[in-house]
Design an enzyme around this catalytic site. Structure first.
Site, PDB file in Angstrom:
ATOM      1  N   ASP A  95       0.870  -1.176   0.000  1.00 16.45           N
ATOM      2  CA  ASP A  95       0.000   0.000   0.000  1.00 16.45           C
ATOM      3  C   ASP A  95       0.907   1.226   0.000  1.00 16.45           C
ATOM      4  OD1 ASP A  95      -2.515  -1.481   2.204  1.00 16.45           O
ATOM      5  OD2 ASP A  95      -2.213  -1.603   0.053  1.00 16.45           O
ATOM      6  N   GLU A  99     -13.646  -4.101  -1.719  1.00 22.38           N
ATOM      7  CA  GLU A  99     -13.390  -3.943  -0.275  1.00 22.38           C
ATOM      8  C   GLU A  99     -14.689  -4.319   0.418  1.00 22.38           C
ATOM      9  OE1 GLU A  99     -10.470  -3.093   0.759  1.00 22.38           O
ATOM     10  OE2 GLU A  99      -9.488  -1.925  -0.790  1.00 22.38           O
TER      11      GLU A  99
END
Lengths: 252, 212
Positions: free
Chosen positions: A11, A130
């Site tokens: 990330d 998600e």
């Protein structure tokens, strides 16, 4: 038997690798390509870069990171975060990425997925989901890096996206991400039961047993791992040796 | 010696160029037939669908250069869709003729009886190739695991031209095809780590051999 892919997840924010818990509270981990090279040498099957800021500035710096990575890392690179239009995809692919992961823009405009699949080929287009649990066997899709509610049912959304021509699904549990408590097994097996394209699962690995646990349960094709590798709880070599020992095919 | 990676709007050119550079060979990238024809060896990449790709090659006039190269026995390396384009044709989206440089046809995985039901397409990931013919292009490869990402595969053709196979869900298909110094890899050597880079090194050696 198909080999399971081990995919370190990076990330990215401000040119650094960060790690959060449940996609919040980001901590700095290290330099993206230092980590990427380390994982490549250790035997990673693919690398996943997710831009967690998704601004124009960030997108440009992520492209630079990918361009640099592609000079000495010769495994597939999948890039996501902030992809809004076909030009974004063209730029990322021409920088050395092989696949793009799309979440928010696909939720806003679902036919964006078919547009991209037609233009670049389904094999380049990954749907990033998600998922946050809202009840027994029910999960809601979140956009904006897992921050915004959408009211959309995860399973229905994955089904629809597959019909629109995506090549792969990246499924992340918002609830489990960074917690090291293991995958949301119910979520994974529910989606795996109908998903007609390859499935990458992410969010929650805390020990090497979590890998075999999810693979033994259902048909998934790849596992994305963040914290464990970044904080050196165990490494890729150990992951693969363990999976081999427990009966799963991996690339050694 | 000049190796050119053909730019016709399909394929991860940057990664292919990086891989060749990493192996010590600078390459040109071009979509202009005149420039391409002046090369000593060619790389034909490809990602996406067969139909638009072959049409694009014809629009740009590159198909003639490739056929001429083949007639002159000059080295060509086709990668993924690039490999499929070298064949007689593909049934993808209604059927299209290929460059007809290597005999054989391309078919969808779904078209095979043996293809396990509920199998996923595309075939994405690392899979092991089986070497059928010992050839220079496959020399010295330690790990036979390569990275694949495709929904169509080389179905049938002259067995002499199949250099390596691979199996996915009950279907055995050609992973590497070749005739003389013309080769095709269904997988991505530029994304298959050390083993893939070795194939690229081998192609560079073969090209140098043909050039000298």
């Amino acid at each position: 038997m198909q080999k399971v892919r081990i995919i370190p997840r990076l990330d990215i924010k401000n040119n650094t690798v960060v790690k959060g818990i449940q996609l919040e509270g980001l901590r700095v981990v290290g330099r993206p390509n230092e980590l990427a090279l380390k994982y490549y040498v250790e035997g990673a099957d693919e690398l996943l870069y997710i831009d967690v800021v998704a601004s124009l500035y960030e997108r440009n710096s992520l492209r630079a990171i990918i361009r640099e990575a592609a000079r000495e890392i010769f495994i597939p690179l999948t890039v996501g975060g902030g992809i809004r239009c076909v030009d974004d995809i063209a730029e990322i692919l021409s920088s050395g990425a092989d696949k793009v992961a799309i979440n928010t823009q696909a939720i806003k405009t679902p036919h964006f997925l078919s547009e991209c699949a037609e233009r670049f080929g389904s094999q380049c287009i990954v749907l990033s989901v998600e998922a946050k649990r809202i009840g027994p066997k029910k999960w809601e899709a979140y956009s904006e890096g897992g921050r915004e509610k959408t009211g959309i049912d995860v399973c229905e959304w994955v089904m629809k996206a597959c019909q629109l021509g995506i090549g792969e699904v990246l499924l992340t549990s918002v609830d489990r991400d960074g917690t090291r408590k293991g995958f949301d097994l119910e979520l994974v097996s529910e989606v795996a039961s109908f998903c007609p394209v390859p499935l990458i699962v992410s969010g929650g690995v805390g020990k090497v047993e979590h890998l075999s646990e999810v693979l033994a349960l259902c048909q998934i094709d790849a596992v994305a791992v963040g914290s464990c590798y970044h904080y050196n709880l165990f490494n890729i070599k150990l992951s693969k040796q363990f999976l081999r020992k427990t009966g799963f095919e991996v690339r050694l | 010696m000049k190796i050119t990676v053909i730019d016709y709007g399909a394929g991860n050119l940057y990664s292919i160029r990086n891989a060749f550079q990493y192996c010590g060979q600078e390459v040109c990238v071009s979509g202009i037939p005149k420039e391409i024809s002046k090369s000593d060896a060619l790389v034909l990449p490809g990602v996406g669908a067969f139909g638009p790709a072959i049409m694009r090659l014809r629009e740009l006039g590159i198909h003639r250069v490739l056929r001429s190269f083949a007639k002159q026995d000059k080295p060509i390396l086709g990668i993924c869709l690039g490999m499929q384009l070298l064949t007689e044709g593909s049934e993808e989206f209604g059927g299209h003729d290929g460059l007809d440089i290597i005999k054989g046809e391309v078919k969808s995985f779904h078209g095979f009886e043996k293809f396990a039901e509920s199998s996923k397409v595309p075939h994405i990931g690392w899979n092991t190739i089986k070497v059928i013919k010992e050839t220079q292009i496959l020399e010295g490869i330690e790990s036979k695991a390569m990275y694949f990402n495709h929904s169509f595969c080389f179905a049938k053709g002259d067995m002499d031209n199949i250099l390596a196979t691979c199996e996915y869900r009950g279907v055995e298909f050609a992973a590497v095809i070749g005739r003389g110094v013309i080769f095709g890899c269904q997988f991505h050597p530029e994304k298959s780590s050390k083993s893939g880079l070795r194939i690229i090194e081998n192609f560079i050696k073969i090209s140098r051999g043909a050039y000298e």
